[in-house]
Design an enzyme around this catalytic site. Structure first.
Site, PDB file in Angstrom:
ATOM      1  N   CYS A  68       0.904  -1.259   0.107  1.00 51.66           N
ATOM      2  CA  CYS A  68      -0.006   0.039   0.177  1.00 51.66           C
ATOM      3  C   CYS A  68       0.849   1.248   0.154  1.00 51.66           C
ATOM      4  CB  CYS A  68      -1.080   0.031   1.077  1.00 51.66           C
ATOM      5  SG  CYS A  68      -1.693   1.334   1.737  1.00 51.66           S
ATOM      6  N   CYS A  71      -0.027   3.811   2.590  1.00 54.83           N
ATOM      7  CA  CYS A  71       0.696   3.362   4.028  1.00 54.83           C
ATOM      8  C   CYS A  71       2.167   3.651   4.297  1.00 54.83           C
ATOM      9  CB  CYS A  71       0.300   1.978   4.156  1.00 54.83           C
ATOM     10  SG  CYS A  71      -1.261   1.442   4.125  1.00 54.83           S
TER      11      CYS A  71
END
Ligand code: ZN
Length: 144
Positions: A68, A71
Site C-alpha cells: 500500500c 501506508c
C-alpha cells in the site's frame, strides 16, 4: 497521589502499574525489564491484541500493508506522532497481510486505517493517511 496507570508491556504483554508522574522516566516492565513506553511505534500481532488494547493509556493502531503506497508515505508521520505523544498515547502498527484474521475482526475495509482504543474499547476510527497536524488534532478531539 493519583492512582497508577495500568499499561501493558509491548514486549511481553505483562500489565504494569505506573504512577502518572513516572511516565516520562522510561519505566521498565516489572516482568521482562524492557521499556514499557517507547518513542517509536511497536508491532502489534494477533496474539498480543487482546492484551495490548487494555490499559489506561490510549492505543492508536495503524493498519497497513506492504503493497500500500499511501501506508508507506504515512509511516514517517506515524513515527513522528509516536515521538510527540510519548507518555500520552501508545502507538502500534498492524500488518494486515501478516494478521488477516485480526484485520477482519476489526472490520478493516481500506488501508491505512487508524483505530484508537482505550481501556479495551474502540473510541475512534479514521481511514486514509493524513498530515501530522491533522492526526494530532483528531487525537486531541478524541481525548488523547
Ligand atoms: Zn514486559
Amino acid at each position: 497521589m493519583t492512582d497508577p496507570l495500568l499499561i501493558p508491556c509491548p514486549h511481553c504483554n505483562g500489565l504494569n502499574r505506573i504512577p502518572a508522574t513516572r511516565l516520562g522516566d522510561q519505566p521498565k516492565c516489572g516482568r521482562c525489564k524492557a521499556s514499557v513506553l517507547s518513542r517509536t511505534p511497536f508491532e502489534l500481532k494477533q496474539a498480543d491484541y487482546a492484551s495490548q488494547i487494555k490499559g489506561d493509556l490510549p492505543l492508536l493502531i495503524d493498519v497497513w500493508a506492504d503493497w500500500c503506497g499511501p501506508c508507506k508515505s504515512f509511516a514517517p508521520i506515524f513515527e513522528q506522532a509516536a515521538q510527540q505523544l510519548a507518555g500520552r498515547c501508545r502507538l502500534a502498527k498492524l500488518d494486515s497481510e501478516a494478521n488477516p484474521h485480526l484485520a477482519g475482526q476489526l472490520g478493516i475495509r481500506s488501508i491505512p486505517s487508524l483505530i484508537l482504543f482505550k481501556n479495551g474499547r474502540e473510541i475512534a476510527r479514521q481511514s486514509g493517511a493524513f498530515p501530522l497536524q491533522q492526526l494530532l488534532e483528531w487525537l486531541r478531539s478524541a481525548g488523547v
